[in-house]
Motif scaffolding. Structure first.
Motif, mmCIF file in Angstrom:
data_model
loop_
_atom_site.group_PDB
_atom_site.id
_atom_site.type_symbol
_atom_site.label_atom_id
_atom_site.label_comp_id
_atom_site.label_asym_id
_atom_site.label_seq_id
_atom_site.Cartn_x
_atom_site.Cartn_y
_atom_site.Cartn_z
ATOM 1 N N HIS A 151 -11.139 -5.416 3.027
ATOM 2 C CA HIS A 151 -9.804 -5.021 3.474
ATOM 3 C C HIS A 151 -9.589 -5.577 4.877
ATOM 4 O O HIS A 151 -10.366 -5.286 5.783
ATOM 5 C CB HIS A 151 -9.666 -3.501 3.497
ATOM 6 N N LEU A 205 -9.261 0.684 5.735
ATOM 7 C CA LEU A 205 -8.711 1.769 4.930
ATOM 8 C C LEU A 205 -8.504 3.040 5.736
ATOM 9 O O LEU A 205 -7.538 3.758 5.526
ATOM 10 C CB LEU A 205 -9.638 2.070 3.752
ATOM 11 N N VAL A 217 -5.107 2.416 7.611
ATOM 12 C CA VAL A 217 -3.900 2.256 6.778
ATOM 13 C C VAL A 217 -4.257 2.397 5.294
ATOM 14 O O VAL A 217 -4.304 1.426 4.554
ATOM 15 C CB VAL A 217 -3.195 0.903 7.041
ATOM 16 N N PRO A 218 -4.519 3.622 4.850
ATOM 17 C CA PRO A 218 -4.928 3.823 3.444
ATOM 18 C C PRO A 218 -3.866 3.403 2.434
ATOM 19 O O PRO A 218 -4.202 3.082 1.293
ATOM 20 C CB PRO A 218 -5.202 5.329 3.367
ATOM 21 N N GLU A 219 -2.612 3.350 2.841
ATOM 22 C CA GLU A 219 -1.556 2.958 1.907
ATOM 23 C C GLU A 219 -1.649 1.483 1.511
ATOM 24 O O GLU A 219 -1.041 1.065 0.533
ATOM 25 C CB GLU A 219 -0.164 3.267 2.489
ATOM 26 N N LEU A 220 -2.438 0.679 2.234
ATOM 27 C CA LEU A 220 -2.612 -0.737 1.893
ATOM 28 C C LEU A 220 -3.885 -0.995 1.085
ATOM 29 O O LEU A 220 -4.310 -2.134 0.938
ATOM 30 C CB LEU A 220 -2.651 -1.584 3.177
ATOM 31 N N ALA A 221 -4.472 0.046 0.552
ATOM 32 C CA ALA A 221 -5.750 -0.070 -0.156
ATOM 33 C C ALA A 221 -5.741 -1.103 -1.275
ATOM 34 O O ALA A 221 -6.701 -1.842 -1.449
ATOM 35 C CB ALA A 221 -6.177 1.284 -0.706
ATOM 36 N N THR A 261 -3.107 -3.414 -1.784
ATOM 37 C CA THR A 261 -2.107 -4.444 -1.513
ATOM 38 C C THR A 261 -2.805 -5.800 -1.408
ATOM 39 O O THR A 261 -3.704 -5.975 -0.587
ATOM 40 C CB THR A 261 -1.357 -4.126 -0.198
ATOM 41 N N ASN A 318 -3.649 -7.568 1.820
ATOM 42 C CA ASN A 318 -4.637 -6.932 2.689
ATOM 43 C C ASN A 318 -6.069 -7.130 2.185
ATOM 44 O O ASN A 318 -7.007 -6.624 2.768
ATOM 45 C CB ASN A 318 -4.331 -5.432 2.821
#
Length: 61
Positions: A16, A20, A23-27, A29, A32
């Motif tokens: 990543h 994580l 920015v856990p919301e980009l796990a 994506t 990323n």
């Protein structure tokens, strides 16, 4: 990273770019994520791959 050095190795780890924990919301994506071989991942995260030499203390259960 290997390709940039002119090497070719099998990528075995998904890394990543933005951590994580930050920015856990980009796990999941795609922008990323990059694929790395284990050696390159150790370079990027040396703290996760420290090899233990012996025991942490003298007590051995």
């Amino acid at each position: 990273m290997c390709r940039q050095k002119g090497k070719f190795r099998r990528a075995t780890t998904v890394h990543h770019l933005k951590h994580l924990r930050d920015v856990p919301e980009l796990a999941l994506t795609d922008s990323n994520l990059i694929s790395l071989c284990s050696e390159c991942h150790e370079i990027v995260h040396p703290e996760k791959h420290k090899r233990k030499k012996g025991y942490e203390n003298m007590e051995r259960w």
